[in-house]
Every structure is written in C-alpha cells, then in structure tokens.
Motif scaffolding. Structure first.
Motif, PDB file in Angstrom:
ATOM      1  N   PRO A   1       0.851  -1.193   0.000  1.00 46.54           N
ATOM      2  CA  PRO A   1       0.000   0.000   0.000  1.00 46.54           C
ATOM      3  C   PRO A   1       0.882   1.237   0.000  1.00 46.54           C
ATOM      4  O   PRO A   1       1.833   1.328   0.765  1.00 46.54           O
TER       5      PRO A   1
ATOM      6  N   GLU B   1       4.284   8.435  -1.009  1.00 43.00           N
ATOM      7  CA  GLU B   1       5.592   7.925  -0.584  1.00 43.00           C
ATOM      8  C   GLU B   1       6.682   8.281  -1.587  1.00 43.00           C
ATOM      9  O   GLU B   1       7.529   7.460  -1.908  1.00 43.00           O
TER      10      GLU B   1
ATOM     11  N   ASP C   1      -2.657   4.517  -3.260  1.00 41.67           N
ATOM     12  CA  ASP C   1      -3.895   4.877  -2.577  1.00 41.67           C
ATOM     13  C   ASP C   1      -4.227   6.356  -2.809  1.00 41.67           C
ATOM     14  O   ASP C   1      -4.315   7.142  -1.871  1.00 41.67           O
TER      15      ASP C   1
ATOM     16  N   ASP D   1       7.477   1.916   3.511  1.00 41.20           N
ATOM     17  CA  ASP D   1       8.471   2.804   4.118  1.00 41.20           C
ATOM     18  C   ASP D   1       9.657   2.053   4.723  1.00 41.20           C
ATOM     19  O   ASP D   1      10.415   2.621   5.498  1.00 41.20           O
TER      20      ASP D   1
ATOM     21  N   GLN E   1       9.790  -0.053   6.999  1.00 43.01           N
ATOM     22  CA  GLN E   1       9.762  -0.353   8.436  1.00 43.01           C
ATOM     23  C   GLN E   1       9.734  -1.866   8.635  1.00 43.01           C
ATOM     24  O   GLN E   1      10.185  -2.369   9.656  1.00 43.01           O
TER      25      GLN E   1
ATOM     26  N   LYS F   1       3.551   5.900  20.312  1.00 41.43           N
ATOM     27  CA  LYS F   1       3.125   4.830  19.404  1.00 41.43           C
ATOM     28  C   LYS F   1       3.235   3.471  20.104  1.00 41.43           C
ATOM     29  O   LYS F   1       2.366   2.620  19.973  1.00 41.43           O
TER      30      LYS F   1
ATOM     31  N   THR G   1       4.916   9.789   8.705  1.00 49.29           N
ATOM     32  CA  THR G   1       3.846   8.811   8.850  1.00 49.29           C
ATOM     33  C   THR G   1       2.562   9.265   8.156  1.00 49.29           C
ATOM     34  O   THR G   1       2.255  10.460   8.138  1.00 49.29           O
ATOM     35  N   LYS G   2       1.859   8.297   7.576  1.00 50.72           N
ATOM     36  CA  LYS G   2       0.584   8.601   6.930  1.00 50.72           C
ATOM     37  C   LYS G   2      -0.567   8.143   7.830  1.00 50.72           C
ATOM     38  O   LYS G   2      -1.694   7.995   7.397  1.00 50.72           O
TER      39      LYS G   2
ATOM     40  N   LYS H   1      -6.601   8.451  12.215  1.00 48.89           N
ATOM     41  CA  LYS H   1      -6.700   7.176  11.496  1.00 48.89           C
ATOM     42  C   LYS H   1      -6.433   6.005  12.431  1.00 48.89           C
ATOM     43  O   LYS H   1      -7.021   4.926  12.284  1.00 48.89           O
TER      44      LYS H   1
END
Ligand code: UDP
Ligand code: MG
Length: 338
Positions: free
Chosen positions: A24, A28, A57, A110, A112, A147, A220-221, A226
C-alpha cells in the motif's frame, strides 16, 4: 466465433506467479525509490516468478509518476491506482483481492518491515505447508513512546477479543497462502481489519520475528485520527461487548438506587428530608452521562450496520496495469509524465 475469442483471451493471460508482494502506497515519493532499491535484488535472487502489486492509494504527490518510471525498468511491478485516497486497509484489501500469486506477502512502503524477511517467510510456509506466516515485531525501539504505548494497549485489547490465536505485535507484514487469500476473499466484510481477520481464520500459521526499523524517508501517513478509527473498527468488528456495558451500568445503577431508597426512607421517617440538592444533582448528572455513553455506543454499531447495509465498496480502482481490457474513462485515467 465467440468461443474462439474466449480462448484467445485466456491465452493472453500469463501464468500466475508464485509470489505476490502487496505494497500500500500513499504519498511515498521519498521512500518508494529506496524501498524498490532494496526489495528488487531480494526478489530477483529468489529465482521464482513474482509480481509486486503497488497499490497507489490516491497519492497526491509525485508517487504515480515515480511508480510509472520504476515499472518501465521493472516489469514485475504492477500498478493499481485508486481513484482517491481510501486508507491503508482498503489498499490492502485491493492488493489481496487482485494478487495472482500462490503466496501473497503484504509489506509497508516505508521499509519499516525489512524485505529481507520475505524469503524466510516464503521458505517457512513452503517447507512446513503453512497458510499464514506472521511478521512479529521483536523490538519497537524505533517507534515513538506514544506509538509503543498506544500499540501496546491496542494489541492487549485485540488479544482479548480474538483470543490467544493472535500473535502480539503482528502488524500487516505477513504472508498468506492462496487458500488463506481465497478464504479472506469469501468474507462479506467491506472494511476488513486484516490483523484480526487473519488470526480469526485459524489456519495453520508460523512466525518470523523482525526488528521494526525506522521509516526510511517521509513522514507517517497514520495520524492519530486514522489510528483511532482503526481501533474503533477493530473493536466493533469483533465484539458486541461494549453494548453490554449498558446492561452492566444499568444493573449497577439499580443496585445503588436500591440502597439509596432504603436510606431515603429511613431519613424520611426520621424527618430529615429537606437537604438533598447535592445527591439529586449528582444522580442526575451520573445517569445523564451513562445514558449518553450508551446511546453513543449504540450509535457506533448502528452506524456500522448502516454502512454494511449500504454495502458501498471501500475503494474504487481507477487503473490496474495488469488489466488487459482497461476500460478506464479517459477523464479518470492517470496522467503520467514519463
Ligand atoms: N498508507 C496507505 N493509505 C493511507 C495511509 C497509509 O496506503 O491512507 C500506507 C503507507 O504508504 C504505508 C503503510 O500504509 O506503506 C503504513 O503507513 P505508515 O507507514 O504511514 O504508518 P505507520 O508505520 O506510521 O503506522
Ligand atoms: Mg510506517
């Protein structure tokens, strides 16, 4: 005549690859080239057939152009573009539904989730005949304190809802077999939360531990709104327990009320019933609050029942590079600058 056309169509469809990697991607432009740089050699060295399904997206930055450029050098990269931003889970849904592979790995754009773990996931699944291989985060030191705390709470609650089948700290980096993908596709959910649904399937599973790395570039998105939405969706998707809160609060209030009734009667008989403003006021506030909370909870579920009844799709695909018979209207087709 008609039959001949069908056969010709079928002949044009290439054989299914062994592996599909679903990514997804939302705005980016900084991270994507780096991700591809690291991902491609790993997949090429596997010596298998594969496709990489990049779900754009509805990015509003240079992501679509970058993807188009990358695809020119890397034909295994398939581009699926949403008509608008529909969210991470919707992008995952589209990827899982459209992937052709015998195995489907989902991974963030990303870096991660380390792509080096993909071969490990694949060989574990193939050797042991597993349907699901979870990427489990061994270490979250690179995530912010906030987080980690919120994620800790989230996974604690989710394990209560789904049961111990759910590995703690398994995000959306995982491998699914074709059987698991078909099972997920058969679910009627329009807005699935995969990190709950996949363990719920109860298919044979294994784990690959990895250290969550820092986002390679960009930001971060997933803003707090969200994250909250995902948490609320997760809870209401899997449990009606919050609705029971009303029953418990009602029962508690009734008990307190019963004790107070006895007290009031005694006070009345003793002739001391005039003061009482404070207790009345508190009782009124308390009950008002309880009722509003319960109505709100009902609303959360009714809202979800309503949107399930509307059955609107969670996303619209504007373009899929694998679509031979692309029927996109010119106005909605992506405008690529090569
Ligand atoms: N993402 C997406 N749509 C969105 C938000 C995020 O497709 O509306 C993608 C994003 O490009 C990334 C993945 O979902 O590949 C995870 O998002 P992000 O890394 O921003 O979340 P975080 O790791 O900070 O929780
Ligand atoms: Mg991330």
């Amino acid at each position: 005549m008609h039959n001949a056309a069908v056969t010709a169509d079928q002949a044009a469809v290439p054989p299914a690859p062994l592996l599909s990697v679903v990514i997804p991607i939302y705005n980016e432009q900084e991270a994507l080239p780096l991700t591809v740089q690291r991902l491609r050699p790993i997949l090429d060295s596997l010596d298998i057939t594969y496709e990489v399904v990049g779900i754009d997206d509805g990015s509003t930055d240079a992501t679509p152009q970058i993807m188009h450029k990358l695809r020119q050098e890397w034909p295994e990269l398939r581009i699926v573009r949403f008509a608008r931003n529909s969210g991470h889970q919707a992008a995952l849904t589209a990827g899982i539904h459209r992937a052709f592979g015998q195995y489907v790995v989902s991974i963030d754009a990303d870096l991660q989730d380390p792509p080096e773990k993909i071969p490990e996931m694949l060989s574990l699944a193939r050797e042991q005949g597993l349907d699901i291989v979870y990427g489990v985060r061994g270490d979250r030191n690179t995530d912010t304190f906030f987080k980690r705390r919120t994620a800790g709470g989230y996974y604690w609650l989710m394990r209560k809802l789904v049961g111990k089948k759910m590995p703690a700290h398994a995000g959306d980096f995982r491998l699914l077999s074709r059987a698991a993908v078909d099972a997920l596709k058969s679910l009627p959910e329009h807005q699935p939360v995969y990190r709950l649904l996949v363990p719920w399937l109860g298919f044979s599973s294994g784990e690959v531990v990895y250290d969550r790395e820092e986002r390679v570039a960009g930001s971060t998105k997933y803003p707090l709104s969200k994250m909250l939405r995902l948490a609320l969706d997760s809870i209401t998707n899997f449990s009606a327990a919050p609705l029971r809160l009303a029953t418990w609060l009602g029962a508690g209030s009734f008990l307190i009320c019963f004790v107070l009734a006895v007290y009031t009667t005694v006070q009345y008989v003793a002739g001391a019933t005039v003061p009482g403003w404070a207790s009345l006021f508190i009782a009124m506030l308390f009950l008002g609050g309880v009722q509003l909370i319960c109505i709100g909870l009902l609303g959360e579920y009714v809202g979800r029942i309503y949107s399930a009844a509307q059955a609107r799709p969670a996303y619209f695909v504007g373009y899929d590079s694998a679509d031979e018979r692309n029927t996109v209207a010119p106005s909605t087709a992506p405008q690529y600058v090569a």
